[in-house]
Write an enzyme that holds these catalytic residues in place. Structure first.
Site, PDB file in Angstrom:
ATOM      1  N   LEU A 199     132.288 -34.243-104.651  1.00  0.00           N
ATOM      2  CA  LEU A 199     132.484 -33.000-105.408  1.00  0.00           C
ATOM      3  C   LEU A 199     131.932 -31.798-104.653  1.00  0.00           C
ATOM      4  CD1 LEU A 199     131.479 -34.517-108.848  1.00  0.00           C
ATOM      5  CD2 LEU A 199     133.809 -33.997-108.057  1.00  0.00           C
TER       6      LEU A 199
ATOM      7  N   THR B  39     125.749 -30.960-101.406  1.00  0.00           N
ATOM      8  CA  THR B  39     124.733 -31.584-102.260  1.00  0.00           C
ATOM      9  C   THR B  39     124.855 -33.105-102.226  1.00  0.00           C
ATOM     10  OG1 THR B  39     126.093 -31.317-104.242  1.00  0.00           O
ATOM     11  CG2 THR B  39     124.514 -29.574-103.758  1.00  0.00           C
TER      12      THR B  39
ATOM     13  N   GLU C  41     121.632 -42.179-106.260  1.00  0.00           N
ATOM     14  CA  GLU C  41     120.761 -43.335-106.082  1.00  0.00           C
ATOM     15  C   GLU C  41     121.207 -44.278-104.974  1.00  0.00           C
ATOM     16  OE1 GLU C  41     119.049 -43.844-110.526  1.00  0.00           O
ATOM     17  OE2 GLU C  41     121.112 -44.471-110.261  1.00  0.00           O
TER      18      GLU C  41
ATOM     19  N   GLN D 136     121.739 -35.476-101.365  1.00  0.00           N
ATOM     20  CA  GLN D 136     121.314 -36.601-102.199  1.00  0.00           C
ATOM     21  C   GLN D 136     121.123 -37.854-101.352  1.00  0.00           C
ATOM     22  OE1 GLN D 136     120.907 -36.968-105.983  1.00  0.00           O
ATOM     23  NE2 GLN D 136     120.190 -35.057-105.122  1.00  0.00           N
TER      24      GLN D 136
ATOM     25  N   LYS E 252     132.210 -41.217-108.380  1.00  0.00           N
ATOM     26  CA  LYS E 252     131.156 -42.125-108.809  1.00  0.00           C
ATOM     27  C   LYS E 252     129.815 -41.422-108.566  1.00  0.00           C
ATOM     28  CE  LYS E 252     133.008 -45.553-106.197  1.00  0.00           C
ATOM     29  NZ  LYS E 252     133.577 -46.857-105.741  1.00  0.00           N
TER      30      LYS E 252
END
Ligand SMILES: Cc1cc2nc3c(=O)[nH]c(=O)nc-3n(C[C@H](O)[C@H](O)[C@H](O)COP(=O)(O)OP(=O)(O)OC[C@H]3O[C@@H](n4cnc5c(N)ncnc54)[C@H](O)[C@@H]3O)c2cc1C
Ligand code: SF4
Ligand code: FES
Ligand code: FES
Lengths: 166, 326, 731
Positions: free
Chosen positions: C617, C621, C692, C625, C688
């Site tokens: 997306l 970022t 994590e 992550q 998705k």
């Protein structure tokens, strides 16, 4: 007598227990400086006193009478961000943003320290002027934890600023 | 933090006079004292801020160097004379803490910093050092940071600092001034072993103030500081070794070694130099040195690893200094 | 207007790909960036309120007992002290993620060392902090407190059995049977838990540092016995969460009770030590991995058994086996999770619960198997990717694991060869490389968001969703921008206020797919309305740069709106699309380490991660992550460990000096590859989770690299110098 913060004078706190960090955040209303641990273990509270970076949580405000303190608010504003601040945005040198003011204050002082020839634990030759390598930047920035793990981007931001200055 | 009376010492005599009184503490950089006051491990009634006294000078004295009690760790580590003549000292300081902390930390404060024992810093735990007679929470508890040499059944804490380990190798002296007398003690004798009085970290008496550390004339040689820690920076030593090594014609002419992380004080064992000086460097010799060093070592479970780690770190340093290949 | 979707079918339309603005997935800066770097973003403890009091929590220095009395007089005479709060509604533990109800009450029943039992309130922080240390408590013990998970009673939490693993092990050409331990972890978000509560006699407003406001509001209301409508929570900026702020914690309830009792605003900020001692820990684990393989390296048996722990009364059990269910094949399977009841602080979600410790152990076992087979470890993994979920038989919705292993290997410069350690030394340092797969189950939850198209060519996005550093502000702006034909700069994203429609909250990596889908649905509603106003089909409408275009026409959005704002609430609910398939993110890690031959110190020299996370997306970022996740891999592999006292159970290393999160110098250059992927079952935006995955397995790549470097197979995380030298063949 007073403490000068970003060029403005503030009267000393009544309670000598007040840390410089709490003084900034509460009495002066400058909440840009963060409290991550209150014990010198994270670097979120890093500010410049007379241009030198320190952990404001381990310093009593009363001891700073007459000192000139620079905080993140003194390094730039929304309308006119400083070079380091802009570079952090450009390189995504933060995520949650909580360690960020400390990182930026630290990085600002760090470039001056390298320019002044201060060695670090990563410096190979103690007698030579330290080079601005990634290894040097990482060691010198190790007093600023980032749990989000923005480290590689922070190094990129610092390099960007250093390159521009060099 | 308990309330306290804040006094700024304007002159040295003023500080010396105030600090003689009960419940008084000197405030230098504050990076250890304020930390412990927040935890109520330290609860001074009077805090004497000596930060503005002119005790920060680093100056040549005789053939050596005098480092003022209030010289910051940064000032010492960047001093060109220290970097050139006492590189082990610069290295040890740079291996400690962070730039922010070193910018505030002072020579005297660094020497007097207190142990990082987890029980010492937690006032809800027993600790003979903090509260004489309350017991030692570490001996049967978590002793990962703790000592393997010179312990007592009262306390197994370590002295956590780096700078003093280098000063021990360099055989520096601590200049101390009290109301009645001034004295100078070898750094090697400045810190104590815990014995039956673990609350006393060092030999300072009430009312005494450290004024400087003095370094003997430069000895050159190979100077190394090796610190083993759990992360690559911003962590206290598991084990550290400061070494000032002289080699001529493939024999040790000097082998001044001091160890951090192993004891309640920077550990200096004169027998090591006696063994090494005059001998040819070899792995077997280094092993013998480690045998001597660790002869009386005793682990407390969690910290057993320090014994082999000290052996290996010593060998690493001696190999690096002498070029012996394993 | 509102649009509701319960996603029962994969959405293969890939609507976002058909839009024209070209901002979805783009590498754009965060909209809140300048606010954060100038220190003007306001975090929970930084709000001001007139007449505010300061509260400091008092914790019990006992592992199990009942507080018999609290001697308020011991502090009420101290300067500035206004009250000691020990209301029965005070909570002793934090709420588990998505609990939606009060956590354990009353606080006076102490179940772990350091549990908060009271709050001291004073005029200033210094006064409250001092008094809190001095408050005298009396307690009596309430029975045994088992402290050691290995010795405690256990409950079976979960198991899967298929075929006969023992038999497969006996018959196999090659087997691996290893037991590996991991220690407890702390989230250690940089912002300590904080709350500022204000009560006007009817409504309670709390500025707090929280991840999931919809649930938190219910938890707080239930704790206080208020109606949800009486509670407003505000958390526009959160200084990191990593699971620690999923549920409300003790300071939120304490501040609220104090504010209600005293009629003045009350701020409570936990000390760093209190955060360590009272907030969720990740359970330590003991894991046994068994692999049985034929001569070609095809798995015939797969076993993963784990022991984890939690406090009595807590349902949460670190879901160690989650991805082991489907990562690799093997017809004979045994997966078993046991839960030991012990008295350490609550175990709960810490970033990537389950996989963060469950994948690396499997990956170590795979490395050992590859060695036994004399195979390249990547080839072994590729050989064992199952066609469908090995137990349930559901197909994978999408799985880029093979591609990640292959592309990652290329980028990293992986040398395909059987492993033989100690091949390279540079001075004192052994150099080696290791690989591991990454896997993290996908989750989405119900979420709502309101999007308002404004006549000035801007749009407003509102949801109570939070941005904890994950990039919510960024991605919601990019989704809305793409759908509505606006630049993200023109989208005003407002988050973190329960006055907004309830989003999903940030947790379980579900924030982006869930809230992103809610925003997407709202935009679809707006697009439909615009098309209707233009009297064209929605598919014929192109929105770009503030203009609406269709075959033969073009008009400014502003004109269509007629000077009025137009809004739509998107309401996303997960449905059977994620049950009919195995939906998970996958990836691969590559690490190069140096291990000191003398001291066993390990330095990660470089690391590559390749990930398939569905639609990206925001490139920026998403990458960040992953960098964060990989940094956590380093801490997980080498430095992080909660150390509990064996005598009284207290957490010894309860601060950031002794709980070692990685510092700058521990983290080398990290390379992130994001593979193109669309997962139609995962969400209507084909995305998705990403938050994590980056730490699910990477510690295994580091462990495998340690072996490749120096020959030490270490079976305990973290791999501290002592553990490495103990396992290392000589010098
Ligand atoms: C997170 C963290 C990490 C650290 N890591 C390291 C490390 O890796 N290695 C290391 O060596 N250190 C480390 N330190 C410790 C640091 O070096 C010490 O805190 C510092 O050196 C203390 O100096 P100070 O001037 O701030 O002392 P202060 O805090 O001001 O004083 C410390 C003590 O010394 C006494 N004192 C001060 N001056 C005098 C004097 N002139 N005469 C007599 N007594 C005096 C004070 O009364 C007090 O009891 C770390 C500290 C922190 C917080
Ligand atoms: S080792 Fe020493 S400092 Fe630590 S608990 Fe025991 S007595 Fe206290
Ligand atoms: S708040 Fe000062 S170092 Fe953490
Ligand atoms: S940006 Fe969150 S801790 Fe650094």
């Amino acid at each position: 007598m007073a403490i000068s913060i970003n060029g403005q004078d503030y009267p000393l706190p009544a309670d000598p227990r007040t840390s410089l960090l709490d003084f900034l955040r509460r009495e002066a209303g400058l909440t840009g400086t963060k409290k991550g641990c209150d014990h010198g273990q994270c670097g979120a509270c890093t500010v410049l006193v007379g241009g030198v970076r320190i952990n404001s949580c381990l310093s009593l405000a009363v001891t700073h009478e007459g000192d000139e303190v620079t905080t993140i608010e003194g390094l730039g504003t929304l309308a006119a961000p400083g070079a380091m601040q802009a570079a952090f945005v450009a390189h995504d040198g933060f995520q949650c943003g909580y360690c960020t003011p400390g990182q930026i204050c630290s990085a600002t002082a760090m470039l001056q320290e390298i320019a002044a020839g201060w060695p670090s634990d990563a410096t190979e030759d103690l007698d030579a002027a330290p080079a601005l390598t990634d290894a040097e930047i990482r060691e010198r920035m190790s007093g600023n934890l980032c749990r989000c793990g923005a480290y590689p981007n922070i190094v990129a931001a610092i390099r960007d600023v250093a390159g521009a200055e060099a | 933090m308990r309330p306290f009376d804040y006094q700024r010492a304007e002159r040295f005599e003023h500080a010396a006079q105030l600090v003689g009184e009960d419940g008084t503490r000197l405030l230098a950089g504050g990076t250890n004292l304020i930390d412990l006051m927040k935890l109520q491990v330290e609860t001074p009634q009077t805090l004497v801020d000596i930060g503005r006294l002119s005790l920060g000078t680093i100056a040549e004295e005789g053939d050596g160097l005098r480092i003022g009690a209030l010289a910051t760790n940064t000032a010492t580590a960047v001093d060109p004379r220290v970097r050139r003549d006492y590189p082990v000292l610069a290295r040890a300081i740079l291996a400690g803490a962070t730039q922010q902390l070193r910018n505030k930390a002072t020579t005297a404060g660094n020497l007097c910093q207190r142990t990082r024992c987890y029980n010492f810093t937690n006032i809800d735990q027993p600790c003979n050092k903090r509260e004489p007679g309350s017991g030692c929470g570490a001996i049967k508890g978590i002793a990962r940071l703790h000592a393997v040499l010179g312990t007592s059944d009262q306390c197994i804490a370590t002295y956590p600092g780096d700078m003093a380990v280098a000063l021990a190798a360099l055989d520096a002296r601590v200049e101390i001034s009290g109301e009645r007398r001034s004295r100078s003690v070898r750094l090697r004798d400045f810190h104590r072993l815990p014995g039956d009085t673990p609350w006393r970290d060092n030999v300072l008496d009430a009312g005494e103030v450290i004024t400087a550390v003095t370094l003997p004339a430069p000895v050159g040689g190979i100077q190394l500081y090796r610190k083993v820690r759990e992360r690559s920076s911003y962590a206290f030593a598991l084990v550290s070794v400061a070494a000032v090594i002289g080699i001529e014609e493939n024999r040790f002419t000097r082998a001044d070694l001091a160890f951090g992380g192993l004891a309640h004080k920077p550990w200096h064992d004169p027998r090591l130099a006696e063994l090494l000086v005059g001998s040819e460097p070899s792995l077997a010799l280094f092993d013998k040195a480690a045998d001597l060093l660790l002869e009386d070592a005793r682990g407390y479970g969690e910290n057993d690893f320090k014994i082999p780690l000290a052996r290996r770190t010593l060998a690493a340093v001696l190999c690096e200094a002498t070029g012996v290949e394993p | 207007m509102s649009v509701h979707l319960k996603q029962d079918k994969p959405d293969t339309r890939n609507v976002l790909d058909t839009m024209a603005q070209g901002v979805i997935g783009a590498d754009l800066p965060r909209p809140e960036g300048l606010i954060k770097v100038t220190g003007t973003a306001i975090y929970a403890a930084e709000y001001r309120a007139d007449g505010m009091l300061e509260g400091v929590l008092v914790t019990a220095p006992v592992v199990r007992g009942e507080i018999a009395s609290i001697n308020e007089a011991s502090v009420l005479g101290m300067p500035g002290v206004r009250a000691v709060i020990s209301d029965k509604r005070m909570t002793g533990r934090p709420a588990q993620g998505t609990a939606g109800e009060a956590p354990f009450q009353p606080a006076r029943e102490v179940c772990y060392w350091g549990q908060p039992v009271a709050l001291v309130v004073a005029e200033t922080f210094e006064q409250a902090r001092d008094a809190a240390k001095r408050l005298a408590l009396d307690w009596h013990g309430t029975g045994d407190a088992p402290l050691d998970p290995e010795a405690a009673e256990t409950e079976k939490d979960e198991s899967t059995r298929k075929g006969d693993l023992a038999h497969a092990m006996a018959e196999a050409a090659h087997t691996v049977d290893v037991t590996i331990t991991t220690e407890g972890h702390a989230s250690a978000a940089m912002e300590p838990h904080a709350a500022l509560a204000q009560w006007d006699g009817r409504t309670l407003t709390v500025h707090a540092s929280l991840q999931m406001l919809k649930y938190n509001r219910a938890e707080l209301a239930d704790s206080l016995k208020l109606e949800e409508e009486q509670v407003r929570l505000v958390s526009p900026y959160v200084g990191g969460g990593f699971g620690s702020k999923l549920g409300i914690s003790q300071e939120v309830v304490a501040a609220s009770l104090a504010a209600m009792q005293l009629g003045r605003p009350v701020r409570v900020v936990m000390s760093r030590q209190q955060v360590f001692q009272t907030i969720m820990r990740r359970s330590e684990t003991r894991q046994r991995i068994r692999l049985a393989a034929d001569a070609e390296g095809r798995l015939t048996g797969f076993g993963h058994e784990a022991l984890v722990s939690n406090l009595p009364g807590e349902d949460f059990a670190e879901p160690v086996l989650q991805s082991s269910q489907f990562l690799y094949g093997g017809d004979n399977r045994l997966l078993k999770l046991d839960l030991a009841r012990i008295h350490r602080m609550t175990a709960g979600s810490v970033r990537a619960p389950g996989e963060a410790v469950g994948v690396q152990t499997v990956e170590q076992a795979m490395d050992i198997l590859a060695e036994k087979l004399g195979m390249d470890p990547i080839a072994l993994r590729l050989r064992n990717l199952p066609d469908a979920h090995p137990a349930k038989g559901t197909p994978f919705s999408s799985r880029k694991l093979a591609e990640c292993l292959e592309e990652g290997a290329k980028a990293f410069g992986w040398e395909p060869r059987p492993r033989a350690p100690r091949h390279t030394r540079e001075g004192e340092w052994w150099i080696g490389t290791g690989v591991a797969s990454a896997a993290r189950v996908h989750a989405v939850v119900e979420a709502k968001a309101r999007v308002t198209l404004r006549p000035d060519r801007t749009a407003l996005v509102e949801t109570d969703m939070t941005d904890i550093g994950t990039g919510t502000y960024t991605i919601l702006g990019q989704i809305a921008g793409e759908m509505l034909g606006l630049m993200p700069d023109d989208i005003d994203v407002r988050l973190g206020d329960t006055d907004f429609p309830p989003g999903s909250g940030s947790g379980g990596s579900w924030g982006a797919p869930s809230c992103g889908s809610a925003v997407f649905l709202a935009c679809e509603g707006l697009r439909k309305d615009i098309a209707r106003r233009l009297d064209i089909g929605t598919d014929d409408l192109t929105l770009k740069d503030g203009l609406a275009r269709w075959d033969g026409g073009e008009t400014a959005l502003a004109d269509i709106l007629g000077g009025e704002p137009l809004d739509c609430i998107g309401h996303f609910e997960p449905g059977s699309s994620i049950e009919d398939a195995t939906v998970s993110s996958f990836g691969a890690f590559f690490a190069e380490v140096a291990v000191n031959r003398w001291t066993g110190e390990t330095r990660v020299r470089r690391m590559t991660g390749a990930f398939g996370i569905g639609r990206v997306l925001s490139a920026r970022t998403a990458r960040s992550q992953c960098l964060g996740g990989m940094t956590w891999c380093i801490g997980n592999a080498l430095t992080e460990s909660l150390m509990f006292d064996p005598v009284d159970g207290h957490l010894a290393n309860c601060d950031l000096a002794e709980y070692h999160v990685p510092v700058h110098r521990d983290v080398p250059a990290l390379e992130v590859l994001l593979l193109e992927e669309r997962d139609a079952a995962a969400s209507p935006i084909q995305a998705k989770g990403v938050g994590e995955l980056g730490l699910c397995g990477g510690a295994g790549a580091i462990a495998n690299a340690i072996y490749d470097a120096c020959g030490a197979r270490v079976f305990a995380y973290p791999m501290t110098p002592d553990r490495v030298i103990a396992a290392m063949p000589d010098i």
